[in-house]
Design an enzyme around this catalytic site. Sequence first.
Site, PDB file in Angstrom:
ATOM      1  N   ASP A   1      -0.866   6.425   6.908  1.00 52.47           N
ATOM      2  CA  ASP A   1      -2.014   5.582   6.554  1.00 52.47           C
ATOM      3  C   ASP A   1      -2.169   4.542   7.663  1.00 52.47           C
ATOM      4  OD1 ASP A   1      -3.820   3.717   5.600  1.00 52.47           O
ATOM      5  OD2 ASP A   1      -2.811   3.386   3.688  1.00 52.47           O
TER       6      ASP A   1
ATOM      7  N   LYS B   1     -11.413  -2.336   8.516  1.00 51.54           N
ATOM      8  CA  LYS B   1     -10.698  -3.324   9.326  1.00 51.54           C
ATOM      9  C   LYS B   1     -11.227  -3.379  10.755  1.00 51.54           C
ATOM     10  CE  LYS B   1      -7.824  -3.824   5.856  1.00 51.54           C
ATOM     11  NZ  LYS B   1      -7.904  -4.973   4.956  1.00 51.54           N
TER      12      LYS B   1
ATOM     13  N   TRP C   1       0.824  -1.207   0.000  1.00 53.22           N
ATOM     14  CA  TRP C   1       0.000   0.000   0.000  1.00 53.22           C
ATOM     15  C   TRP C   1       0.860   1.261   0.000  1.00 53.22           C
ATOM     16  CZ3 TRP C   1      -4.554  -0.728  -1.733  1.00 53.22           C
ATOM     17  CH2 TRP C   1      -5.188  -1.960  -1.517  1.00 53.22           C
TER      18      TRP C   1
END
Length: 465
Positions: free
Chosen positions: A271, A295, A201
């Site tokens: 992030d 999540k 990511w």
Amino acid sequence: MLEISGEDVLLFSMPVYGGFIPQPCAKMARNLKGSNTPAIIAAVYGNRHYDDALLQMKDILTEQGFYVIEAGGFIAEHSVFPSVASGCPDDKDKAAMKAFAAKCCQLLSIRSLKNYKDISLPGTQGYDGFSYEGDFRKTNNELCIACGACIKVCPAGARNYHCEAYEEVKKDFEKTSLQFSMIPMNFMRNGKADYILTGYWAKKAYEEAKRYGQINIATSSEGDNFSYIPDCSDLEISQDSDYVYMCENNTIYGTKFHCCPNSHGKILVNDISSSFLSEPMNVSDYGMLFGGVQKNLAPAGLVIAIMHKDLISDTVLPNTPTMLQYKIHADKKSLYNTPPTYNIYMVGKVLKWIQSLGGLEKMKEINKRKASILYDYLDSSSLFYGLANTDSRSLMNVTFRTKSDAIDAEFIKQAEKHEIISIKGHRAIGGMRASLYNAMPIEGVQHLVDFMREFEKTGDHYGKE
């Protein structure tokens, strides 16, 4: 274990898929304890193949101390997709459920539904880890959520039912990736930024940022397949860099930052999608924190961004779309466009759930206990081994392998038979990956380790065939 007294009436509502009880329904039923408590089973179905499922559920509830006074079902008011597959019956379906319960109570001369307990079931632990059984039970009078995660509302759990539409739907919900463009669009003044590459990511964000300016790689662990977090105590940061970017937890590789990088006074953007609210953190260390909620907070489709007010400015890159300017959203109090109200509603519910546990300190304690159970076993196993360096291990994602690809494949196959699903690792790293997000109970991790111990006794056999 949820205990229901004999003075109450249990209405157990559930969807039926092809005549079978979804695994989360059976799991939930076994977490109920009755005291000669009357129970009514109401099935929501899209066809008439539900008799076997009703008999199966009747047997389970009987074992748990209930006596089933009535079991029946009704067809979803409209079509299977919005009503049954979503697990969110509309008003007519909810009315049908209560009418069915009232009829049964009337037969037993129960005058009212004062003690009515609607145990509406949530989705199970899924690909993105979304499952808050206790909190979902609190929402059922308002939303009447039934078992089985909705393709449109909660795609995480849909993966557990091997829904073919999952991957297509998931693409529609990857809102976090939009921040990869919004960040350089809004924060670049000098046209330069520094990125710390520690996984998929972070690298994806880096590739996107290169569209908008000169991007320097401050440090990277890609040369060792992202198996560790580099030393970030003295990074080589560009003198005129606008910001430094990092991704705190790396889901694919199972690594995590355990201390804040030294950005040499530059804005630090983090992030935190896959570690959001898993433990306390010092927000003031960062210029911006952002993360998708899928999540640890709510169904996919919402991003929460926290940033210092000095970063919210009209000064953005030329031709930045209005919708992608942080100041627009700040000025409109996040109401510039119609917000995803259901996701926001569930964030509120989950925040209250975390508070009820004792807050983030307690959440961290629980998560450390879960991770320790698995890591301790991996460190002592002669068959399984962890893939992340020990000083970089994630509490949320544990990656591991066995001695061979053949044994890995057999382990994944056998695990599914023991209700351990989505354990296969990402193709970039192979092996296995266990996601231990906030929703995963300690018992779930112990179940995995118990199975791993049993498998280890015969695992070498598969590699020799």
